[in-house]
Design an enzyme around this catalytic site. Structure first.
Site, PDB file in Angstrom:
ATOM      1  N   LYS A  14       0.865  -1.176   0.000  1.00  0.00           N
ATOM      2  CA  LYS A  14       0.000   0.000   0.000  1.00  0.00           C
ATOM      3  C   LYS A  14       0.903   1.228   0.000  1.00  0.00           C
ATOM      4  CE  LYS A  14      -3.822  -2.014   2.656  1.00  0.00           C
ATOM      5  NZ  LYS A  14      -4.533  -1.965   3.950  1.00  0.00           N
ATOM      6  N   ARG A  87       5.898   2.033   7.147  1.00  0.00           N
ATOM      7  CA  ARG A  87       5.211   1.553   8.351  1.00  0.00           C
ATOM      8  C   ARG A  87       5.708   0.146   8.631  1.00  0.00           C
ATOM      9  NH1 ARG A  87       0.402  -1.781   9.088  1.00  0.00           N
ATOM     10  NH2 ARG A  87      -0.319  -1.559  11.236  1.00  0.00           N
ATOM     11  N   ASP A 144       4.593   0.596  14.707  1.00  0.00           N
ATOM     12  CA  ASP A 144       3.286   0.550  15.371  1.00  0.00           C
ATOM     13  C   ASP A 144       3.416   0.389  16.883  1.00  0.00           C
ATOM     14  OD1 ASP A 144       1.128   1.090  13.837  1.00  0.00           O
ATOM     15  OD2 ASP A 144       0.601  -0.974  13.389  1.00  0.00           O
ATOM     16  N   GLY A 204     -11.415  -0.289  14.139  1.00  0.00           N
ATOM     17  CA  GLY A 204     -11.592  -0.669  12.744  1.00  0.00           C
ATOM     18  C   GLY A 204     -11.842  -2.159  12.717  1.00  0.00           C
ATOM     19  N   ARG A 279     -21.085  -3.006   8.858  1.00  0.00           N
ATOM     20  CA  ARG A 279     -22.273  -2.468   8.172  1.00  0.00           C
ATOM     21  C   ARG A 279     -23.293  -3.572   7.894  1.00  0.00           C
ATOM     22  NH1 ARG A 279     -18.612   0.507   3.761  1.00  0.00           N
ATOM     23  NH2 ARG A 279     -17.649  -1.550   3.993  1.00  0.00           N
ATOM     24  N   VAL A 327     -14.606   2.002  11.937  1.00  0.00           N
ATOM     25  CA  VAL A 327     -15.869   1.892  12.677  1.00  0.00           C
ATOM     26  C   VAL A 327     -16.068   3.111  13.571  1.00  0.00           C
ATOM     27  CG1 VAL A 327     -17.168   0.538  14.370  1.00  0.00           C
ATOM     28  CG2 VAL A 327     -15.830  -0.633  12.601  1.00  0.00           C
TER      29      VAL A 327
END
Length: 393
Positions: A14, A87, A144, A204, A279, A327
């Site tokens: 990513k 990251r 992290d 999340g 959802r 979320v």
């Protein structure tokens, strides 16, 4: 000049691209299925691009990305990318802040790979790939685990045999630190304070809470691994450790198989038997689906329990409760359900504010609420880009 931010896994990279001067994000995307047939590179720039390209390894993926950046006029040439920020999930106890990337840093990340076997190896492959693909760029890493290096011994220790814990390095590390730190910095600006005391709910698909006192992490819900803490999208969170032995014996299952179930088939997905996507479960909740109702009530209670413990830890001066991540930022239902279960203070949400779409941030509590409640959008990529710029200025 540009800053490239990389978040790599074993078969994906990513990325986000920023202008160095003003830290504006100009593009983002992902290279998927690295080392697998039918590779895809997706880029969002002036429009959305998708390319079907096979990439045998991370180096080939890095080179293809740079070629495509030029092809779609995202950059004129690769030399425009001056800085790269990576990251990395785990830096052990040694890497306690964002750092320039040198051989010593790489060695620590390699050594820490035993604690994060699913994450660190992919990050290392990407680091080595971009070192070769962009030899002039200056590299840095964000961990992290780093933000949680301020957690004290009482809060990072597990009550197991001390010699065994010391020998194997078993302790709470905590994760989502880049996000927790970003929100801490953002809340300082919102409240115009030099330091803040608050509980951050990063919810999340993966989720963790962080107790922040004087702008430092003093405790967090994830532990030795990201499996600990609250119930998540597919992860169980905390369970009685003896369940492992019981299930393995009863089902003739290996520890690895049951650990995989706890990581990939538990949480919201496993309990609701519907989906890991909240959802979908909320939709079934509204229709009166009993299993969806049970799953979301259990989920909300687990989050509220940790929030109450952490509010106690940072008391008496509490600046805020913050909801963030997928979320936390987007589910008014979960925010309401969680807050309604925290009884130690009178915390009131404003129904209208909680229900409306959130921009960069939003206060969602009433004036009568004893603790202000905010929704703040997290931006880990911006945090990494900002650190890359500071480290190389």
């Amino acid at each position: 000049m540009k800053i490239l931010v990389i978040n790599a896994g074993s078969s994906s990279i990513k990325f986000a691209l920023f202008e160095k001067e003003n830290l504006n994000q100009i593009a983002s995307g992902i290279a998927e299925r690295i080392g697998i047939e039918n590779g895809i590179i997706s880029i969002s720039f002036d429009k959305k691009y998708q390319f079907e390209i096979d990439m045998k390894d991370h180096l080939e993926a890095a080179k293809k990305l740079l070629e495509l950046f030029e092809q779609i006029s995202l950059i004129k040439n690769a030399d425009e990318i001056e800085l790269i920020g990576f990251r990395v999930v785990h830096g052990g106890i040694e890497l306690n802040k964002a750092s320039k990337l040198d051989q010593e840093t790489i060695s620590i990340i390699e050594k820490s790979a035993k604690y994060a076997p699913l994450h660190n190896p992919g990050a290392l492959q990407a680091i080595k790939a971009f070192q070769l693909a962009l030899p002039k760029a200056k590299l840095s890493v964000n961990l992290d685990t780093a933000f949680h290096s301020s957690i004290d011994k009482i809060n990072y220790s597990y009550p197991i045999n001390y010699e065994l814990a010391q020998k194997l390095g078993i302790r709470k590390f905590g994760f989502h630190g880049i996000s927790h730190r970003f929100i801490t910095n953002k809340l300082e600006k919102i409240l115009n304070k030099k330091s803040v005391n608050f509980v951050n709910l990063h919810i999340g698909n993966g989720a963790s809470l962080c107790a922040v006192k004087v702008s430092k992490s003093i405790d967090t819900s994830m532990g030795f691994t990201p499996l600990a803490g609250i119930m998540m999208g597919t992860r169980s969170g905390d369970i009685d450790p003896s369940i492992h032995e019981f299930v393995c014996k009863e089902e003739n299952m290996s520890i690895e198989e049951f650990t995989s179930i706890l990581n990939k088939q538990s949480g919201i997905s496993g309990v609701s038997q519907i989906s890991s996507d909240l959802r979908d479960v909320e939709e079934q909740y509204a229709k009166g689906n009993a299993q969806a109702i049970f799953a979301l009530d259990l989920y909300s209670q687990k989050i509220a329990d940790y929030a109450a413990i952490y509010l106690n830890k940072i008391a008496p001066q509490i600046d805020a409760i913050v909801f963030t991540a997928g979320v936390g930022e987007n589910s008014a239902f979960v925010r309401k359900n969680v807050i309604s279960r925290i009884k130690i203070k009178n915390i009131e949400l404003d129904e209208a504010l909680n229900s409306q779409k959130v921009g960069e941030y939003q206060l969602i509590s009433t004036k009568n609420s004893e603790i202000p409640v905010y929704v703040i959008r997290t931006n880990e990529e911006l945090m990494i880009a900002s650190d890359a710029k500071k480290l190389n200025s």
